[in-house]
Design an enzyme around this catalytic site. Structure first.
Site, PDB file in Angstrom:
ATOM      1  N   HIS A   1       3.967  -1.824   4.600  1.00 31.52           N
ATOM      2  CA  HIS A   1       3.579  -0.559   5.178  1.00 31.52           C
ATOM      3  C   HIS A   1       4.205  -0.580   6.545  1.00 31.52           C
ATOM      4  CE1 HIS A   1       1.018   1.335   2.627  1.00 31.52           C
ATOM      5  NE2 HIS A   1       0.153   0.132   2.616  1.00 31.52           N
TER       6      HIS A   1
ATOM      7  N   HIS B   1       1.678  -6.754   1.046  1.00 29.60           N
ATOM      8  CA  HIS B   1       1.830  -5.174   0.996  1.00 29.60           C
ATOM      9  C   HIS B   1       1.613  -4.725   2.247  1.00 29.60           C
ATOM     10  CE1 HIS B   1       0.029  -1.675  -1.101  1.00 29.60           C
ATOM     11  NE2 HIS B   1      -0.693  -1.697  -0.051  1.00 29.60           N
ATOM     12  N   GLU B   2       0.613  -5.302   3.022  1.00 31.51           N
ATOM     13  CA  GLU B   2       0.606  -4.556   4.283  1.00 31.51           C
ATOM     14  C   GLU B   2       1.758  -4.478   5.086  1.00 31.51           C
ATOM     15  OE1 GLU B   2      -1.879  -2.806   4.918  1.00 31.51           O
ATOM     16  OE2 GLU B   2      -3.034  -3.526   3.052  1.00 31.51           O
TER      17      GLU B   2
END
Length: 225
Positions: free
Chosen positions: A103, A99-100
């Site tokens: 980003h 998920h990070e």
């Protein structure tokens, strides 16, 4: 005083949702932290692999203290992984890490909602801290222009929470896509990742709802006074 105002009841739905989201994300992360992924990578190994595969060799990875403190810093171009994910090969850890990295990929591709969020982030933080100060002073002194200014400032903070939603949902979508297509994560493990990321997403929904309801409450109080 206005902080004992019965309009506080407006916030109850957001408070309940926040409590539920917090408990759920902690519970699901703990549950899937006990399940090792068959991918055979730790969080930091997964992060480096995905970043390099995307050509993001300039993005660094750092280890930080805490649990679920993972985040991507677009200013420093660094992914910071918590103690709970950095060396872990669990389904939960890999989902959070992916998920990070999502980003970081958003940043590299100039994903519009992220660009907007990054642009207003400093202003939103400033507005959130000072909004209530101006609002309270305006009510106490009868200078309702100050109270209205406080509402305007808080509106910027609300806008930030709204823009955050597509950023977070898109990062989770990217994470699942990478794990499924690039790393061939098994379906049963993807289900666990989805459970963790869905719970995490609800914390942002709760934050947005709380901000919106707080703004409505401020407007009602200002109109009454």
């Amino acid at each position: 005083m206005f902080w004992y105002d019965p309009t506080f009841i407006i916030l109850v739905p957001a408070l309940l949702l926040s409590l539920w989201a917090s408990i759920t994300v902690q519970s699901r992360f703990a549950q899937y932290s006990r399940v090792r992924s068959r991918i055979g990578m730790t969080g930091v190994e997964l992060a480096r692999f995905i970043l390099d595969s995307a050509g993001l060799y300039n993005v660094r990875i750092e280890r930080i203290h805490g649990s679920l403190t993972d985040h991507y810093d677009p200013r420093e171009k660094v992914v910071r992984l918590s103690q709970a994910t950095y060396s872990s090969d669990s389904i939960a850890a890999l989902g959070v890490v992916a998920h990070e990295i999502g980003h970081a990929i958003q940043d590299a591709k100039g994903y519009t909602p992220l660009v907007i969020r990054n642009a207003i982030a400093p202003v939103a933080q400033f507005s959130s801290n000072l909004a209530w100060v101006f609002f309270i002073i305006g009510l106490v002194t009868g200078m309702f222009g100050l109270a209205k200014f406080g509402i305007i400032l808080f509106s910027i903070a609300v806008l930030f929470t709204i823009i955050t939603l597509p950023v977070e949902f898109d990062a989770s979508r990217r994470a699942l896509q990478i794990l499924e297509k690039n790393l061939l994560m098994p379906a049963d493990e993807l289900k666990g990742v989805k459970a963790v990321l869905s719970a995490a997403a609800m914390t942002y929904v709760a934050a947005m709802l709380m901000a919106v309801l707080q703004l409505i409450r401020m407007i009602l109080i200002a109109r009454r006074d």
